[in-house]
Motif scaffolding. Structure first.
Motif, PDB file in Angstrom:
ATOM      1  N   UNK A   1      -0.706 -31.895  17.368  1.00 22.99           N
ATOM      2  CA  UNK A   1      -1.232 -32.179  18.700  1.00 22.99           C
ATOM      3  C   UNK A   1      -0.750 -31.122  19.683  1.00 22.99           C
ATOM      4  N   UNK A   2       0.520 -30.751  19.589  1.00 20.71           N
ATOM      5  CA  UNK A   2       1.053 -29.739  20.498  1.00 20.71           C
ATOM      6  C   UNK A   2       0.383 -28.397  20.280  1.00 20.71           C
ATOM      7  N   UNK A   3       0.099 -28.047  19.041  1.00 20.42           N
ATOM      8  CA  UNK A   3      -0.572 -26.770  18.759  1.00 20.42           C
ATOM      9  C   UNK A   3      -1.988 -26.760  19.313  1.00 20.42           C
ATOM     10  N   UNK A   4      -2.674 -27.911  19.283  1.00 17.00           N
ATOM     11  CA  UNK A   4      -3.991 -27.980  19.912  1.00 17.00           C
ATOM     12  C   UNK A   4      -3.869 -27.689  21.404  1.00 17.00           C
ATOM     13  N   UNK A   5      -2.871 -28.300  22.040  1.00 13.57           N
ATOM     14  CA  UNK A   5      -2.665 -28.079  23.471  1.00 13.57           C
ATOM     15  C   UNK A   5      -2.300 -26.631  23.755  1.00 13.57           C
ATOM     16  N   UNK A   6      -1.439 -26.078  22.924  1.00 10.96           N
ATOM     17  CA  UNK A   6      -0.996 -24.689  23.138  1.00 10.96           C
ATOM     18  C   UNK A   6      -2.162 -23.705  23.047  1.00 10.96           C
ATOM     19  N   UNK A   7      -3.147 -24.033  22.238  1.00 16.42           N
ATOM     20  CA  UNK A   7      -4.299 -23.142  22.075  1.00 16.42           C
ATOM     21  C   UNK A   7      -5.450 -23.503  23.006  1.00 16.42           C
ATOM     22  N   UNK A   8      -5.189 -24.426  23.922  1.00 14.00           N
ATOM     23  CA  UNK A   8      -6.200 -24.771  24.917  1.00 14.00           C
ATOM     24  C   UNK A   8      -7.360 -25.575  24.380  1.00 14.00           C
ATOM     25  N   UNK A   9      -7.144 -26.293  23.275  1.00 15.41           N
ATOM     26  CA  UNK A   9      -8.203 -27.100  22.670  1.00 15.41           C
ATOM     27  C   UNK A   9      -8.155 -28.503  23.251  1.00 15.41           C
ATOM     28  N   UNK A  10      -9.230 -28.922  23.883  1.00 16.43           N
ATOM     29  CA  UNK A  10      -9.332 -30.261  24.460  1.00 16.43           C
ATOM     30  C   UNK A  10     -10.139 -31.148  23.523  1.00 16.43           C
ATOM     31  N   UNK A  11      -9.513 -32.142  22.880  1.00 16.38           N
ATOM     32  CA  UNK A  11     -10.279 -33.062  22.038  1.00 16.38           C
ATOM     33  C   UNK A  11     -11.192 -33.930  22.892  1.00 16.38           C
ATOM     34  N   UNK A  12     -12.087 -34.661  22.257  1.00 14.56           N
ATOM     35  CA  UNK A  12     -12.890 -35.628  22.998  1.00 14.56           C
ATOM     36  C   UNK A  12     -11.951 -36.718  23.503  1.00 14.56           C
TER      37      UNK A  12
END
Length: 496
Positions: free
Chosen positions: A417-428
């Protein structure tokens, strides 16, 4: 309660999601605070409340789990991990239950059933629905869990049905068939089977006892979801095998099958007769066996189709997929039949539940409220009192990151989850609409979901055709019913 919400976020998490069972020191500001577990009786309306976590005293104030307080006030409590927020809503209510009584017998005493999707057409009366059955009666035998098909030539099918007086009445049975002039490799007729497609990537099909191998059917389908396209009066269905999505006429004729890149040639070489289009991203070939496309829906305006993978994929391997929380949802432009979007849906964290494995948290169905807002059915594999995760979320795709064609799509399942945030990926986004486990739902599989009106949803279970295998590998009849439930929610489900 006001003071509670003014506390530091750490204290909110302690109260909302659990407490400590012994004296613990926590940090909340410049000084460390001691959290001491206490035991006392809590009542509401003269009734004693059951606490899943002990209250704690911190800095002279007593904190009680918010979920307990919320439910005592007849409120549904939602903790949003991504946004770090808590929401309280009125608890939804079950307003009707309907069962398929005396379903016709197929063979060997096995009755029809296996409902795996649900859709209500806007122009139909509120008591009319369409559903589908999956690949037919099947099970697992022996220590090797061999996949068995007691009825080899079962034809996957759609149903139109009506609900009234507590019963499901089948109005029409529509068996899936090939285009005119085409013959299925196994049945030697226009009707297909529910057998696996290909040697290697698919399970090996066996007879009822797991002794004799059955043939593969390159046109075989494991149906899981159904949607309706108002633009051309056709159905779209999702399939777990490849995975694939298919367009089907009202009479059951299959018009086309859309598969991941790299699948078409193998199916054609194996003798497939369905028109095949390899337009889906190639990475979907890495789906875990028996965990392909599950949910499918079409926006009310008929412009976009969405389909969801049941579980994270074996990308780069099965171990990674089974540990991942990142599921994928694809978006298709119905007019061009091209994929125009791919989005991340983050499943709930198994660790906050009891005896729930991450690999067993899945998406079972979708239902569109607008062109970019869907209801999502997320569940665990437990049933009855053991069920903890049977939830319908509202998900907004308008602000989510479209990862289609981006490098991150290649390794999505391995990201935290943190890596998604770090890469600027916004889930639905995820907003809880109803926690069905809290309503006493008795079944494992909520497989169908659809909107009936602005405050009512309908769900249907998959009863696995009422069969299972005992410890000796003998097929048994469970008597599990097929049931539809109507649920009234406080949210306005009208398309915006």
């Amino acid at each position: 309660m006001k003071r509670f919400f003014r506390r530091k976020r750490l204290l909110i998490v302690l109260a909302a999601l659990g407490a400590v069972s012994t004296t613990t020191v926590v940090s909340a500001g410049p000084a460390a605070l001691e959290a001491v577990a206490v035991k006392f009786q809590l009542t509401s309306g003269g009734k004693t409340l059951t606490l899943d976590k002990d209250p704690v005293v911190i800095d002279g104030s007593t904190y009680v789990p918010l979920r307990t307080i919320g439910e005592a006030l007849e409120k549904q409590v939602e903790w949003n991990e991504w946004n770090q927020t808590i929401a309280l809503k009125d608890i939804p209510k079950v307003t009707g239950k309907f069962e398929w009584k005396n379903a016709p017998v197929l063979e060997k005493g096995i009755q029809e059933g296996g409902f795996s999707g649900l859709v209500h057409l806007p122009k139909d009366a509120p008591d009319i629905f369409y559903t589908l059955a999956d690949r037919g009666p099947n099970g697992e035998v022996g220590k090797d869990k061999l996949r068995t098909f007691p009825i080899q030539n079962y034809t996957p099918r759609l149903y139109k049905f009506k609900i009234s007086n507590g019963a499901i009445e089948i109005l029409e049975t529509i068996k899936l068939s090939l285009p005119d002039g085409k013959l299925d490799k196994v049945t030697n007729s226009k009707y297909i089977t529910g057998l696996p497609n290909l040697v290697g990537p698919d399970e090996v099909p066996y007879d009822e006892k797991g002794v004799t191998k059955l043939p593969y059917d390159p046109d075989g389908l494991d149906l899981e979801g159904i949607a309706y396209s108002p633009s051309d009066d056709t159905f779209w269905i999702s399939d777990e095998y490849r995975p694939s999505i298919l367009q089907v006429k009202r009479d059951g004729t299959i018009l086309g099958r859309y598969v991941p890149k790299g699948s078409k040639e193998k199916l054609v070489q194996a003798g497939a007769q369905i028109p095949i289009f390899d337009t889906l991203p190639e990475v979907y070939n890495k789906r875990i066996s028996n965990r392909g496309f599950e949910g499918i829906t079409i926006s009310p305006d008929g412009k976009f189709l969405y389909t969801s993978i049941q579980s994270p994929m074996a990308n780069p391997d099965k171990k990674t997929g089974e540990a991942s929380r990142n599921l994928r949802i694809l978006k298709m432009d119905i007019a061009t039949k091209q994929i125009v979007g791919e989005y991340v849906y983050v499943a709930e964290q198994a660790g906050i539940f009891v005896k729930v494995n991450q690999k067993d948290i899945v998406i079972s169905d979708l239902s569109a409220l607008s062109s970019d807002v869907l209801l999502v059915d997320e569940r665990d594999k437990n049933a009855g009192a053991d069920a903890q995760l049977k939830r319908i979320y509202k998900s907004d795709f308008s602000k989510a990151t479209n990862i289609l064609g981006k490098e991150i799509s290649n390794n999505l399942e391995s990201l935290s989850i943190q890596q998604l945030k770090d890469q600027g990926i916004q889930p639905v986004s995820k907003e809880l609409i109803v926690d069905i486990a809290k309503l006493g739902y008795p079944y494992e599989k909520i497989e169908g979901l659809t909107v009936v009106d602005k405050n009512t949803i309908a769900i249907v279970n998959d009863n696995d055709f009422g069969i299972s295998y005992d410890d000796k590998g003998v097929l048994t009849l469970t008597g599990a019913p097929t049931q539809l439930q109507l649920i009234q929610v406080s949210d306005d489900l009208t398309a915006k």
